[in-house]
Design an enzyme around this catalytic site. Structure first.
Site, mmCIF file in Angstrom:
data_model
loop_
_atom_site.group_PDB
_atom_site.id
_atom_site.type_symbol
_atom_site.label_atom_id
_atom_site.label_comp_id
_atom_site.label_asym_id
_atom_site.label_seq_id
_atom_site.Cartn_x
_atom_site.Cartn_y
_atom_site.Cartn_z
ATOM 1 C CB SER A 1 -0.885 0.012 1.247
ATOM 2 O OG SER A 1 -1.721 1.141 1.251
ATOM 3 C CD GLU A 2 3.332 2.092 -2.545
ATOM 4 O OE1 GLU A 2 4.027 2.736 -1.741
ATOM 5 O OE2 GLU A 2 3.621 0.935 -2.858
ATOM 6 C CB THR A 3 0.105 4.514 3.175
ATOM 7 O OG1 THR A 3 -0.589 3.425 2.573
ATOM 8 C CG2 THR A 3 -0.703 5.057 4.324
ATOM 9 C CB ILE A 4 1.171 10.073 3.733
ATOM 10 C CG1 ILE A 4 -0.276 10.609 3.674
ATOM 11 C CG2 ILE A 4 1.881 10.238 2.404
ATOM 12 C CD1 ILE A 4 -0.798 11.243 4.926
ATOM 13 C CB SER B 1 -3.459 5.004 1.603
ATOM 14 O OG SER B 1 -2.923 4.087 0.675
#
Length: 555
Positions: free
Chosen positions: A364-367, A384
């Site tokens: 998962s590409e997340t902040i 995300s």
């Protein structure tokens, strides 16, 4: 005078840590995010007298500009808020649902064996903006328009791209080339990613944010912006499943966080459709072990954590999904009898070769960001797009990528997470929080924290918590400490500082160690804030992960 080279490791040896930052201490407030410009924007809000919620939403909007491969209004978000006024924790689930046209039968008819990770079919309703607005409406002191101002200015005037973000951006170039809007928005000369330090602007996103500032979230959820999204997805090859009615129906949900006691504190996560219950299950399984005696990052310690993770993730894959569809409540997965039975399956000498059942999501590409203020409020906040740039689809002229959260569904029938219309998919996003008993016996806030990174998140939460609660590390040291990441089966990655002797011992137990190089961008990025003893007015400690471009700051 000591030898200047006395602390250097001998040639060819492994480093002992990933960084050497100090923990940030501040008297009145703190914020930690994955990009310095976002931290600066949130800090300015705190310095002007705004609260933690104001700062978090402001920083999240800036991250949409400066870390666009990870986050934005095209994705989903979750939060845990400590409300000082109410003296309690509250949770927010601002994940979107699948479109009403998204059925298992239709995907099978199209020849799909799984929901695609790219393109229109993967796109679900983006819930993040509804969550930003809900947080500000209930707990903020500024308007959504005010929170968007720093992001609009940066998108218009531009900024120099930071190094780690530039590196991740570059890995998505081929994906971005496939979509007209993505090429125009995110590739320099429609061919490449920006280099570290190269100036980047996003005037389309600035315009979209101005529309939202002027008309409110309704412009996305049923208005002009939403209609443009629906029309574009319908026009794309293959076609998406969203309708304008799906966007109009989006509503974030206030939820009650779930928790377990552990080593003198109480650890809190959000209930499903996220994977926070895995953190709590892992902690419950680990509770009776003398972890400190095993030794930090020893082979025996890492083996125990890896095997515990396998059990928790098997349960995630089989039981967890849209809470309206779950047949087993989270409490059942944390019950004494269930935990004892799971713990009994651990072989302390041999790696289990099981494969997690179902289609467990592992990336998962997340902040993740966290903020705390002078009033005693704290917020744990995660946003995300799922994969890098989500679905890879950018509706021309909007300036933001749409998530591919539909890829979190499974086509396996009969599960809570089986794909279907109007369902929330299984989510990897999990903000974390820790409380401890105060002098009056009531829970008091102690730490807001998160570790971004898909299936790394529960593993990262547990490793960070054990560093603090078992091994007594200070906050930044607990973040810096080398991590493992279990992938599937017996495949495990170990960060470079973990010694060769530990690696050999794990291999002898049956663990398959993947090359260190495969771990780049894959062991998460933590941000955390601790409230110092004495409570409100006595200050905070904050830390930010060296694995990201981020920064912790206070005032």
């Amino acid at each position: 005078m000591p030898d200047a080279h006395a602390q250097e490791p001998p040639p060819g040896s492994r480093p002992t840590t990933l960084a050497g930052r100090s923990t940030v201490y501040a008297p009145h407030g703190a914020i930690a995010t994955s990009q310095p410009l976002a931290t600066a924007a949130g800090l300015a809000v705190l310095q002007r007298g705004g609260n933690a919620i104001d700062a978090a939403v402001t920083a999240a909007a800036v991250l949409n500009v400066v870390e666009p491969q990870m986050t934005g209004i095209g994705g989903d978000m979750f939060a845990i808020v400590w409300s000082a006024k109410e003296h309690k924790l509250v949770g927010l689930n601002a994940s979107g649902r699948s479109g009403r046209l998204m059925t298992r039968e239709e995907l099978l008819r199209r020849g799909r064996t799984r929901v695609p990770e790219e393109g229109a079919e993967a796109i679900t309703v983006p819930g993040a903006l509804s969550g930003w607005a809900a947080l500000l409406e209930r707990y903020g002191t500024i308007s959504l328009a005010q929170a968007l101002e720093p992001a609009i200015a940066l998108a218009d005037s531009g900024f120099p791209v930071s190094p780690i973000i530039a590196g991740e951006w570059a890995t998505a170039v081929e994906k971005l080339r496939h979509d007209e809007g993505a090429r125009a928005t995110y590739l320099v000369d429609a061919t490449r990613a920006p280099h570290p330090g190269e100036w980047f602007t996003n005037p389309d996103l600035a315009r979209a944010f101005r529309m939202i500032a002027a008309q409110g979230p309704a412009v996305l959820y049923g208005g002009e912006l939403g209609q443009r999204i629906v029309d574009r997805l319908r026009a794309l090859g293959g076609g998406g499943f969203l309708t304008i009615e799906d966007l109009r129906a989006q509503q974030p949900v206030w939820v009650e966080p779930i928790s377990v006691p552990f080593r003198g504190v109480r650890v809190w996560e959000l209930p499903p459709n996220g994977q926070g219950v895995a953190v709590l299950e892992m902690l419950r399984i680990l509770e009776p072990y003398d972890l400190k005696a095993l030794g930090h990052n020893s082979a025996a310690y890492l083996h125990l954590l890896i095997e515990t993770k396998k059990l928790a993730f098997a349960d995630l894959a089989h039981w967890v999904g849209d809470p309206d569809q779950m047949t087993v409540p989270p409490a059942a997965l944390l019950s004494d009898d269930f935990i004892r039975a799971r713990r009994a399956l651990i072989d302390t000498t041999r790696a289990a070769a099981r494969v997690d059942p179902g289609a467990a999501a592992t990336r998962s590409e997340t902040i993740y960001l966290t903020a705390a203020d002078r009033y005693g409020n704290m917020v744990s906040f995660i946003n995300s797009l799922f994969d890098l740039f989500g679905s890879g689809v950018v509706v021309p002229g909007t300036g933001f990528a749409l998530q591919d959260r539909g890829a979190g569904f499974t086509l396996e029938p009969g599960l809570a997470n089986t794909v279907g219309p109007g369902k929330r998919p299984f989510h990897t996003l999990i903000p974390g929080f820790v409380t401890r008993a105060g002098q009056d016996g009531r829970d008091e806030p102690w730490m807001s924290f998160g570790v971004m990174g898909g299936g790394m998140q529960p593993q990262g939460h547990v490793q960070l918590l054990l560093n603090l609660l078992v091994f007594g590390m200070d906050l930044q040291a607990a973040i810096d400490a080398p991590r493992f990441r279990h992938y599937d089966g017996t495949r495990v990655g170990l960060e470079t500082p973990i010694p060769d002797a530990v690696r050999r011992a794990l291999a002898a137990m049956g663990h398959e160690l993947v090359p260190d190089s495969t771990l780049r961008y894959n062991t998460g990025g933590a941000q955390a804030i601790l409230r110092l003893p004495g409570g409100r007015g006595r200050g905070y400690a904050a830390g930010s992960d060296p694995r990201k471009d981020g920064l912790a700051a206070g005032h």
